[in-house]
Write a protein that holds these residues in place. Structure first.
Motif, PDB file in Angstrom:
ATOM      1  N   ILE A  81       0.882  -1.113  -0.117  1.00  0.00           N
ATOM      2  CA  ILE A  81       0.068  -0.256  -0.046  1.00  0.00           C
ATOM      3  C   ILE A  81       0.798   1.403  -0.028  1.00  0.00           C
ATOM      4  N   THR A  82       0.922   2.145  -0.989  1.00  0.00           N
ATOM      5  CA  THR A  82       1.566   3.241  -1.036  1.00  0.00           C
ATOM      6  C   THR A  82       0.557   4.331  -0.863  1.00  0.00           C
ATOM      7  N   SER A  83       1.215   5.256   0.180  1.00  0.00           N
ATOM      8  CA  SER A  83       0.504   6.382   0.732  1.00  0.00           C
ATOM      9  C   SER A  83       1.261   7.710   0.591  1.00  0.00           C
ATOM     10  N   ASP A  84       0.639   8.641   0.618  1.00  0.00           N
ATOM     11  CA  ASP A  84       1.313   9.985   0.715  1.00  0.00           C
ATOM     12  C   ASP A  84       1.283  10.577   1.849  1.00  0.00           C
ATOM     13  N   HIS A  85       0.436  10.122   3.051  1.00  0.00           N
ATOM     14  CA  HIS A  85       0.450  10.717   4.296  1.00  0.00           C
ATOM     15  C   HIS A  85       0.596   9.726   5.611  1.00  0.00           C
ATOM     16  N   PRO A  86       0.759  10.116   6.724  1.00  0.00           N
ATOM     17  CA  PRO A  86       1.130   9.062   7.692  1.00  0.00           C
ATOM     18  C   PRO A  86      -0.024   8.755   8.304  1.00  0.00           C
ATOM     19  N   GLY A  87       0.079   7.451   8.870  1.00  0.00           N
ATOM     20  CA  GLY A  87      -0.955   6.857   9.570  1.00  0.00           C
ATOM     21  C   GLY A  87      -1.458   5.614   8.765  1.00  0.00           C
ATOM     22  N   PRO A  88      -2.858   5.104   9.366  1.00  0.00           N
ATOM     23  CA  PRO A  88      -3.076   4.160   8.493  1.00  0.00           C
ATOM     24  C   PRO A  88      -3.623   4.347   6.968  1.00  0.00           C
ATOM     25  N   PRO A  89      -3.579   3.270   6.401  1.00  0.00           N
ATOM     26  CA  PRO A  89      -3.820   3.508   5.015  1.00  0.00           C
ATOM     27  C   PRO A  89      -5.578   3.826   4.655  1.00  0.00           C
ATOM     28  N   SER A  90      -5.878   4.658   3.757  1.00  0.00           N
ATOM     29  CA  SER A  90      -7.175   4.754   3.291  1.00  0.00           C
ATOM     30  C   SER A  90      -7.437   4.203   2.171  1.00  0.00           C
ATOM     31  N   PRO A  91      -8.609   4.385   1.708  1.00  0.00           N
ATOM     32  CA  PRO A  91      -9.195   3.568   0.491  1.00  0.00           C
ATOM     33  C   PRO A  91      -8.540   4.333  -0.815  1.00  0.00           C
ATOM     34  N   GLU A  92      -8.364   5.652  -0.672  1.00  0.00           N
ATOM     35  CA  GLU A  92      -7.701   6.202  -1.764  1.00  0.00           C
ATOM     36  C   GLU A  92      -6.320   5.889  -2.312  1.00  0.00           C
ATOM     37  N   ASP A  93      -5.467   5.226  -1.209  1.00  0.00           N
ATOM     38  CA  ASP A  93      -4.088   4.675  -1.375  1.00  0.00           C
ATOM     39  C   ASP A  93      -4.109   4.034  -2.245  1.00  0.00           C
ATOM     40  N   GLU A  94      -2.804   3.831  -3.230  1.00  0.00           N
ATOM     41  CA  GLU A  94      -2.693   2.807  -4.066  1.00  0.00           C
ATOM     42  C   GLU A  94      -2.372   1.653  -3.618  1.00  0.00           C
ATOM     43  N   ARG A  95      -2.708   0.578  -4.017  1.00  0.00           N
ATOM     44  CA  ARG A  95      -2.540  -0.918  -3.936  1.00  0.00           C
ATOM     45  C   ARG A  95      -1.648  -1.617  -4.934  1.00  0.00           C
ATOM     46  N   GLY A  96      -0.628  -2.164  -4.462  1.00  0.00           N
ATOM     47  CA  GLY A  96       0.372  -2.775  -5.509  1.00  0.00           C
ATOM     48  C   GLY A  96       0.441  -4.299  -5.427  1.00  0.00           C
ATOM     49  N   LEU A  97       0.249  -4.981  -6.378  1.00  0.00           N
ATOM     50  CA  LEU A  97       0.442  -6.404  -6.254  1.00  0.00           C
ATOM     51  C   LEU A  97       1.373  -6.934  -6.818  1.00  0.00           C
ATOM     52  N   TRP A  98       2.391  -7.570  -6.326  1.00  0.00           N
ATOM     53  CA  TRP A  98       3.752  -8.118  -6.923  1.00  0.00           C
ATOM     54  C   TRP A  98       3.540  -9.665  -7.183  1.00  0.00           C
ATOM     55  N   LEU A  99       3.729  -9.986  -8.394  1.00  0.00           N
ATOM     56  CA  LEU A  99       3.826 -11.453  -8.848  1.00  0.00           C
ATOM     57  C   LEU A  99       5.277 -11.813  -9.369  1.00  0.00           C
ATOM     58  N   VAL A 100       5.689 -13.161  -8.797  1.00  0.00           N
ATOM     59  CA  VAL A 100       6.741 -13.581  -9.547  1.00  0.00           C
ATOM     60  C   VAL A 100       6.708 -14.798 -10.494  1.00  0.00           C
ATOM     61  N   GLU A 101       6.744 -14.550 -11.605  1.00  0.00           N
ATOM     62  CA  GLU A 101       6.456 -15.877 -12.549  1.00  0.00           C
ATOM     63  C   GLU A 101       7.779 -15.870 -13.143  1.00  0.00           C
ATOM     64  N   ASP A 102       8.324 -17.073 -13.309  1.00  0.00           N
ATOM     65  CA  ASP A 102       9.504 -17.489 -14.352  1.00  0.00           C
ATOM     66  C   ASP A 102      10.613 -16.559 -13.973  1.00  0.00           C
ATOM     67  N   GLY A 103      10.827 -16.056 -12.799  1.00  0.00           N
ATOM     68  CA  GLY A 103      11.745 -15.486 -12.433  1.00  0.00           C
ATOM     69  C   GLY A 103      11.731 -13.911 -12.715  1.00  0.00           C
ATOM     70  N   GLN A 104      10.625 -13.583 -13.011  1.00  0.00           N
ATOM     71  CA  GLN A 104      10.367 -12.064 -13.378  1.00  0.00           C
ATOM     72  C   GLN A 104       9.134 -11.578 -12.362  1.00  0.00           C
ATOM     73  N   ALA A 105       9.429 -10.445 -11.742  1.00  0.00           N
ATOM     74  CA  ALA A 105       8.558  -9.686 -10.911  1.00  0.00           C
ATOM     75  C   ALA A 105       7.478  -8.724 -11.764  1.00  0.00           C
ATOM     76  N   THR A 106       6.355  -8.816 -11.562  1.00  0.00           N
ATOM     77  CA  THR A 106       5.528  -7.889 -12.396  1.00  0.00           C
ATOM     78  C   THR A 106       4.592  -7.295 -11.206  1.00  0.00           C
ATOM     79  N   ARG A 107       4.482  -6.011 -11.246  1.00  0.00           N
ATOM     80  CA  ARG A 107       3.615  -5.105 -10.537  1.00  0.00           C
ATOM     81  C   ARG A 107       2.361  -4.779 -11.144  1.00  0.00           C
TER      82      ARG A 107
END
Length: 105
Positions: A29-55
């Motif tokens: 979860i990427t946020s521009d503000h301190p504190g707990p995450p908010s619904p507006e914060d960006e979420r990133g899902l990183w997957l590793v397949e065949d040795g390659q990371a994809t976000r």
């Protein structure tokens, strides 16, 4: 032991993970503000397949598809949860592996 001492244990780990039908994933979860995450914060899902990371970013349309394909009913399953749920099967696999391994080498 050779892979452990040679620093290439991750190769065996990736093979085992693949054979079990599991994936290495990271959720961020990427946020521009301190504190707990908010619904507006960006979420990133990183997957590793065949040795390659994809976000996959929650700001992109493919995020929903990636989330559905890589979660169980929309929920992430941790390795700890997996091992707890399937402890008997994992133990059977461990015993079979140890019975087939020649530990004298």
């Amino acid at each position: 032991m050779t892979t452990r001492y040679g620093g290439t244990t991750w190769v065996s780990d990736l093979d085992l993970v693949r054979r079990l039908g599991l994936r290495y994933m990271m959720f961020e979860i990427t946020s521009d503000h301190p504190g707990p995450p908010s619904p507006e914060d960006e979420r990133g899902l990183w997957l590793v397949e065949d040795g390659q990371a994809t976000r996959h970013s929650s700001h992109a349309p493919e995020f929903v598809t990636a989330w559905r394909l890589n979660t169980y009913g929309g929920k992430l399953v941790t390795l700890r949860d997996f091992l707890t749920t399937y402890r008997h099967e994992v133990n059977t696999l461990r015993i079979e592996y140890l019975n087939g391994a020649d530990v004298r080498r």
